[in-house]
Write an enzyme that holds these catalytic residues in place. Structure first.
Site, PDB file in Angstrom:
ATOM      1  N   TYR A 188       0.818  -1.211   0.000  1.00  0.00           N
ATOM      2  CA  TYR A 188       0.000   0.000   0.000  1.00  0.00           C
ATOM      3  C   TYR A 188       0.852   1.261   0.000  1.00  0.00           C
ATOM      4  O   TYR A 188       0.389   2.317  -0.388  1.00  0.00           O
ATOM      5  CB  TYR A 188      -0.960   0.019   1.207  1.00  0.00           C
ATOM      6  CG  TYR A 188      -2.024  -1.062   1.148  1.00  0.00           C
ATOM      7  CD1 TYR A 188      -1.801  -2.245   0.479  1.00  0.00           C
ATOM      8  CD2 TYR A 188      -3.256  -0.890   1.753  1.00  0.00           C
ATOM      9  CE1 TYR A 188      -2.751  -3.241   0.407  1.00  0.00           C
ATOM     10  CE2 TYR A 188      -4.223  -1.879   1.693  1.00  0.00           C
ATOM     11  CZ  TYR A 188      -3.963  -3.050   1.028  1.00  0.00           C
ATOM     12  OH  TYR A 188      -4.920  -4.028   0.968  1.00  0.00           O
TER      13      TYR A 188
ATOM     14  N   LYS B  28       3.679 -15.496   2.573  1.00  0.00           N
ATOM     15  CA  LYS B  28       3.732 -16.258   1.320  1.00  0.00           C
ATOM     16  C   LYS B  28       5.204 -16.528   1.055  1.00  0.00           C
ATOM     17  O   LYS B  28       5.775 -16.131   0.037  1.00  0.00           O
ATOM     18  CB  LYS B  28       3.036 -15.440   0.205  1.00  0.00           C
ATOM     19  CG  LYS B  28       2.819 -16.182  -1.088  1.00  0.00           C
ATOM     20  CD  LYS B  28       1.748 -17.259  -1.034  1.00  0.00           C
ATOM     21  CE  LYS B  28       1.706 -18.026  -2.356  1.00  0.00           C
ATOM     22  NZ  LYS B  28       0.837 -19.225  -2.317  1.00  0.00           N
TER      23      LYS B  28
ATOM     24  N   ASP C 180      -2.744 -18.362   1.495  1.00  0.00           N
ATOM     25  CA  ASP C 180      -3.849 -19.050   0.804  1.00  0.00           C
ATOM     26  C   ASP C 180      -4.447 -20.121   1.714  1.00  0.00           C
ATOM     27  O   ASP C 180      -5.667 -20.265   1.827  1.00  0.00           O
ATOM     28  CB  ASP C 180      -3.390 -19.625  -0.545  1.00  0.00           C
ATOM     29  CG  ASP C 180      -2.053 -20.351  -0.487  1.00  0.00           C
ATOM     30  OD1 ASP C 180      -1.400 -20.349   0.581  1.00  0.00           O
ATOM     31  OD2 ASP C 180      -1.652 -20.938  -1.516  1.00  0.00           O
TER      32      ASP C 180
ATOM     33  N   ASP D  20      -5.642  -6.995   5.389  1.00  0.00           N
ATOM     34  CA  ASP D  20      -6.828  -6.327   4.845  1.00  0.00           C
ATOM     35  C   ASP D  20      -7.829  -7.387   4.370  1.00  0.00           C
ATOM     36  O   ASP D  20      -9.016  -7.351   4.701  1.00  0.00           O
ATOM     37  CB  ASP D  20      -6.392  -5.425   3.672  1.00  0.00           C
ATOM     38  CG  ASP D  20      -7.530  -4.565   3.139  1.00  0.00           C
ATOM     39  OD1 ASP D  20      -8.537  -4.374   3.855  1.00  0.00           O
ATOM     40  OD2 ASP D  20      -7.402  -4.083   1.999  1.00  0.00           O
TER      41      ASP D  20
ATOM     42  N   ASP E  74     -11.466  -8.968   6.536  1.00  0.00           N
ATOM     43  CA  ASP E  74     -12.847  -8.951   6.011  1.00  0.00           C
ATOM     44  C   ASP E  74     -13.433 -10.360   6.024  1.00  0.00           C
ATOM     45  O   ASP E  74     -14.604 -10.564   6.350  1.00  0.00           O
ATOM     46  CB  ASP E  74     -12.893  -8.425   4.567  1.00  0.00           C
ATOM     47  CG  ASP E  74     -13.041  -6.913   4.499  1.00  0.00           C
ATOM     48  OD1 ASP E  74     -12.598  -6.232   5.444  1.00  0.00           O
ATOM     49  OD2 ASP E  74     -13.593  -6.412   3.500  1.00  0.00           O
TER      50      ASP E  74
HETATM   51  C1  IPM Z   1      -9.628  -1.185   5.509  1.00  0.00           C
HETATM   52  C2  IPM Z   1     -10.058  -0.636   4.183  1.00  0.00           C
HETATM   53  C3  IPM Z   1      -8.982   0.297   3.655  1.00  0.00           C
HETATM   54  C4  IPM Z   1      -7.700  -0.491   3.530  1.00  0.00           C
HETATM   55  C5  IPM Z   1      -9.334   0.994   2.337  1.00  0.00           C
HETATM   56  C6  IPM Z   1     -10.641   1.764   2.424  1.00  0.00           C
HETATM   57  C7  IPM Z   1      -8.230   1.866   1.848  1.00  0.00           C
HETATM   58  O1  IPM Z   1     -10.306  -1.661   3.297  1.00  0.00           O
HETATM   59  O2  IPM Z   1      -9.378  -0.389   6.425  1.00  0.00           O
HETATM   60  O3  IPM Z   1      -9.541  -2.400   5.638  1.00  0.00           O
HETATM   61  O4  IPM Z   1      -7.481  -1.151   2.527  1.00  0.00           O
HETATM   62  O5  IPM Z   1      -6.905  -0.463   4.449  1.00  0.00           O
HETATM   63 MG    MG Z   2     -10.303  -3.568   4.175  1.00  0.00          MG
END
Ligand code: IPM
Ligand code: MG
Length: 369
Positions: A145, A196, A228, A252, A256
């Site tokens: 990032y 990885k 993975d 990230d 989720d």
């Molecule tokens: C998170 C979000 C952010 C990230 C985005 C909105 C830039 O997905 O905080 O997980 O990728 O860090």
């Molecule tokens: Mg995110």
């Protein structure tokens, strides 16, 4: 009386309505526990662009610098993205910028599936095992990032070439590994480090450094897992995980995935912490979910992630552990009492009552009182 100053940046989409509920709960906590929060709201994201033409207005950044902590909502409205250059969009110009500006390298995302919400988990009860209680520790200021070069070159003839750079240095890995091991000591004493290493140079270094740091924590078990496989294991046997230590992008993605196991992304809080100076840890607290523009302004959003983020703020930046635990209990009680926003509502669940954002916030605030 203890006094703290808080920058409240609600942002876009559902940000303002879930922030309102978090502030309602904080006000209830103030009364009960006898501390005082000086909460100042400021625009960020598209709200900042609309107000003064910048996703991170100068007044907002100045406010953040003089605050003890930042309580953040969410930013980004993908429909509006084509109207401005990508570098100026809220995700990069506000969120990533704030993470970098304040050196917030450690992102903690606690994923817990309350027993009362077992039905909201996409996995069968058998797969839920003894319960899901995972802390994702995500490195937040390195990796793909932020690495340079980061660019898109025009190759002519309608072709382009995009480059992102993944780079980690030993100290960057060490400091996030220490965060994970220290957290594990207070939990079930297991760290699963995600990498990885079978393909990436970054993965090999990550594994070496984490192994070395782990030797300082004799009571904590360290296990390494390829990313993975980690994604698959989360679906098959999530109860095996205690602390998952991840670099930026893997964290990230896996956070989720893990959040979905906890019933909804609307339940997942997060803390982003910098280095501790003296007794103080400056922090940035935000729900891990996004702006959810489709349900914004309709009193449908789940405010729990925002409210739990406020609890993390009390614990990690303000040292108000009792108040933090009380908010977490109040959330738990409100769920046990059957309150459900749409994302965690199941019409077949006995005793469940569908409520709006505001009603959920009020239920939690009154459980706290
Ligand atoms: C998170 C979000 C952010 C990230 C985005 C909105 C830039 O997905 O905080 O997980 O990728 O860090
Ligand atoms: Mg995110």
């Amino acid at each position: 009386m203890k006094m703290f100053s808080i920058a409240a940046l609600a942002g876009d989409g559902i940000g303002p309505e879930v922030m309102r509920e978090a502030i309602r709960v904080l006000r209830a906590a103030e009364k009960k526990f006898g501390f005082k929060l000086d909460i100042t709201e400021a625009p960020v994201g598209w709200a900042g662009i609309d107000a003064v033409g910048k996703a991170l207005p100068d007044v907002t950044l100045t406010l953040c610098k003089k605050s003890d902590a930042i309580l953040f909502g969410s930013v980004g409205l993908p429909d509006r993205d084509p109207t401005i250059p990508k570098e100026e969009r809220p995700e990069r110009a506000a969120l990533l910028r704030l993470r970098k500006e304040f050196g917030l390298f450690a992102n903690l995302r606690p994923v817990r599936l309350p027993k009362a919400l077992a039905h909201a988990c996409p996995l069968t009860r058998e797969r839920q095992g003894d319960g899901i209680d995972i802390l994702v520790v995500r490195e937040l200021t390195g990796g793909l990032y932020f690495g340079r070069p980061k660019k898109t070159e025009d190759l002519g003839g309608g072709n382009a070439r995009a480059t992102d750079t993944m780079a980690y240095s030993t100290p960057e890995i060490e400091r996030i590994a220490h965060v994970a091991f220290r957290a594990a000591k207070l939990r079930r004493k297991k760290v699963t480090s995600i990498d990885k290493a079978n393909v990436l140079e970054n993965g090999v270094l990550w594994r070496d450094v984490v192994t070395r740091v782990g030797q300082h924590y004799s009571g904590v078990t360290l296990e390494h897992m390829f990313v993975d496989n980690g994604a698959m294991q989360l679906m098959l046997r999530p109860a095996q995980f205690d602390v998952m230590l991840c670099e930026n992008m893997f964290g990230d993605i896996l956070s989720d995935e893990a959040a979905a196991l906890a019933g909804s992304l609307g339940m997942l809080p997060s803390a982003s912490l910098g280095a501790t100076s003296g007794e103080k840890t400056f922090g940035f607290y935000e729900p891990a979910g996004g702006t959810a523009p489709d349900i914004a302004g309709k009193n449908l959003a789940n405010p729990i992630a925002q409210i739990l983020s406020a609890a993390l703020m009390l614990r990690h930046s303000l040292g108000l552990n009792d108040a933090a635990a009380a908010i977490e209990n109040a959330v738990q009680q409100s769920i046990e009492a059957g309150n459900r926003t749409g994302d965690i509502f199941n019409p077949n669940e006995a005793g469940a009552r569908r409520v709006g954002t505001r009603e959920m916030g009020e239920a939690i605030a009154s459980a706290l009182r």
